[in-house]
Design a protein around this motif. Structure first.
Motif, mmCIF file in Angstrom:
data_model
loop_
_atom_site.group_PDB
_atom_site.id
_atom_site.type_symbol
_atom_site.label_atom_id
_atom_site.label_comp_id
_atom_site.label_asym_id
_atom_site.label_seq_id
_atom_site.Cartn_x
_atom_site.Cartn_y
_atom_site.Cartn_z
ATOM 1 N N PHE A 191 -7.474 7.843 -5.674
ATOM 2 C CA PHE A 191 -6.659 7.768 -6.527
ATOM 3 C C PHE A 191 -6.538 8.085 -7.963
ATOM 4 O O PHE A 191 -5.726 8.703 -8.592
ATOM 5 C CB PHE A 191 -6.003 6.271 -6.347
ATOM 6 N N GLY A 193 -4.855 4.067 0.865
ATOM 7 C CA GLY A 193 -4.471 3.053 0.432
ATOM 8 C C GLY A 193 -4.820 1.665 1.485
ATOM 9 O O GLY A 193 -5.482 0.630 0.814
ATOM 10 N N SER A 194 -4.777 2.023 2.580
ATOM 11 C CA SER A 194 -5.325 0.894 3.553
ATOM 12 C C SER A 194 -6.670 0.556 3.405
ATOM 13 O O SER A 194 -7.267 -0.279 3.288
ATOM 14 C CB SER A 194 -4.911 0.990 5.044
ATOM 15 N N VAL A 203 0.780 -1.330 -0.117
ATOM 16 C CA VAL A 203 -0.084 -0.047 -0.080
ATOM 17 C C VAL A 203 0.940 1.085 0.068
ATOM 18 O O VAL A 203 0.582 2.141 -0.842
ATOM 19 C CB VAL A 203 -0.986 0.059 1.210
ATOM 20 N N HIS A 204 2.106 1.165 0.914
ATOM 21 C CA HIS A 204 2.889 2.310 0.877
ATOM 22 C C HIS A 204 3.375 2.647 -0.654
ATOM 23 O O HIS A 204 3.431 3.912 -1.033
ATOM 24 C CB HIS A 204 3.917 1.987 1.900
ATOM 25 N N LEU A 261 2.368 1.440 -3.645
ATOM 26 C CA LEU A 261 1.239 1.897 -4.551
ATOM 27 C C LEU A 261 0.759 3.429 -4.293
ATOM 28 O O LEU A 261 1.084 4.315 -5.281
ATOM 29 C CB LEU A 261 0.305 0.899 -4.497
ATOM 30 N N GLY A 262 0.534 3.682 -3.106
ATOM 31 C CA GLY A 262 -0.045 4.845 -2.859
ATOM 32 C C GLY A 262 0.857 5.985 -2.938
ATOM 33 O O GLY A 262 0.534 7.222 -3.622
ATOM 34 N N SER A 263 2.266 5.882 -2.764
ATOM 35 C CA SER A 263 3.231 6.648 -2.863
ATOM 36 C C SER A 263 3.342 7.141 -4.268
ATOM 37 O O SER A 263 3.643 8.354 -4.835
ATOM 38 C CB SER A 263 4.499 6.330 -2.062
ATOM 39 N N PHE A 271 -7.503 -1.344 0.124
ATOM 40 C CA PHE A 271 -7.170 -2.685 0.154
ATOM 41 C C PHE A 271 -8.225 -3.345 1.199
ATOM 42 O O PHE A 271 -8.218 -4.723 1.263
ATOM 43 C CB PHE A 271 -5.865 -2.954 0.283
ATOM 44 N N VAL A 286 -1.500 8.879 2.351
ATOM 45 C CA VAL A 286 -1.495 7.752 1.556
ATOM 46 C C VAL A 286 -1.850 6.425 2.216
ATOM 47 O O VAL A 286 -2.424 5.532 2.061
ATOM 48 C CB VAL A 286 0.057 7.648 0.846
ATOM 49 N N HIS A 287 -1.120 6.238 3.281
ATOM 50 C CA HIS A 287 -1.338 5.272 4.264
ATOM 51 C C HIS A 287 -2.833 4.943 4.587
ATOM 52 O O HIS A 287 -3.526 3.805 4.416
ATOM 53 C CB HIS A 287 -0.741 5.091 5.812
#
Lengths: 182, 182
Positions: B105, B149-150, A145-146, A148-150, B153, B145-146
């Motif tokens: 995103f 993104g978390s 996730v880190h 991809l998100g970054s 998913f 982002v964390h």
DNA sequence: ACCTGAACACCGTTCAAGT
DNA sequence: ACCTGAACACCGTTCAAGT
């Protein structure tokens, strides 16, 4: 532009290659089955002989994009550092096709051959690092996730170098946290 | 189903409300301008009196979804803990509309009123915690982002409780790392 | 097996016109 | 200002038919 009875000679990998070109040139919105067919000079429905549907095409694109990310030797001296190297090379690879990145979220990750390979390597490295088995899926997911998100937000605003620095710093903090869990 | 000359009486907030319903019922693919118009019983182009285009509609949806996330008092005793609480409440809020999450995103984040408010609060808390000014944008970006993104998913595979635990653990590691940067 | 023509059921958006 | 009818330029996908 083919004569009568002459086959187009399409190939699954030709379709995927053309899809990458369309994506690079026309972006996410420009990647349509019909635009892809136009580039390949075939009828739109010809694509369905080589790809199940658009989702299947995108899933293949997402997974194949990870192919150049090589996994480090699992017997590396510092397994967590090896995981870090994997994530940095994944991040760099993602930035080579910025339009693809949001699709990982829309499709909820890649689930093909290369995604499985990289996931298995991460798991092996975590195990060798002494991360308890029940913590491994969470640790793996958090790092993915880190990365991809970054990557998704890197191209958004401003300085690529600053984005990469923020990614690297966050990666270090997460690895430190994972290490402390042992 | 209106009489002649009778106005539909559409409202921007009615459009947004109906969009949320369509999204919840029909998902991301079902959220189309025309489906939205059908639900509101107006012609498709009537929407363009209240919303600039589909991207504008989505952007408004994304930002408004963050409205219930309240910011803690900036004079909190433990500023980094307050940031942590903000991110947990953001994460929970995101999970209330899972179909919306990938759009953050695709649209590279929210940039409206509420996103700005939450970002400013985070920055103030980081400053009060003693995080150096040049590190604040990176720290903010990494935490956002964390959370995003978390959440993206979390609904993908398996156990929501395990997903939340992984999110919380990662959040703690990131905050520890940010704290150590002072 | 692979490809085409034609069609179906949609999209987002614009434009001119009506009130 | 707000809404409609009609149109434009597209979509993804299926089906029957040809080689």
């Amino acid at each position: 532009m083919r004569g009568p009875g002459e086959r187009a000679g399409l190939t699954r990998s030709a379709v995927l290659g053309a899809a990458r070109e369309v994506l690079a040139e026309a972006g996410l919105r420009g990647l349509t089955m019909r635009a892809l067919a136009r580039r390949l000079e075939v009828a739109p429905n010809a694509l369905y002989s080589h790809v199940p549907d658009k989702d299947g095409l995108v899933d293949a694109l997402l997974d194949e994009h990870l192919a150049p990310v090589t996994d480090p030797p699992t017997d590396s001296a510092d397994p967590l550092a090896a995981v870090g190297a994997m994530m940095r090379s994944t991040y760099d690879r993602l930035l080579e096709a910025p339009d693809l990145v949001p699709l990982y979220f829309a499709r909820r990750g890649a689930r093909g051959e290369h995604a499985r390979r990289l996931g298995a390597t991460m798991d092996a490295l975590f195990a060798r690092a002494g991360v308890p088995a029940e913590s491994i899926p969470g640790a793996r997911g958090t790092l993915i996730v880190h990365a991809l998100g970054s990557a998704a937000f890197a191209t958004a605003g401003g300085d690529p170098a600053a984005s990469r620095a923020a990614f690297t710093a966050g990666l270090g903090w997460l690895l430190t946290g994972i290490a402390a869990q042992r």
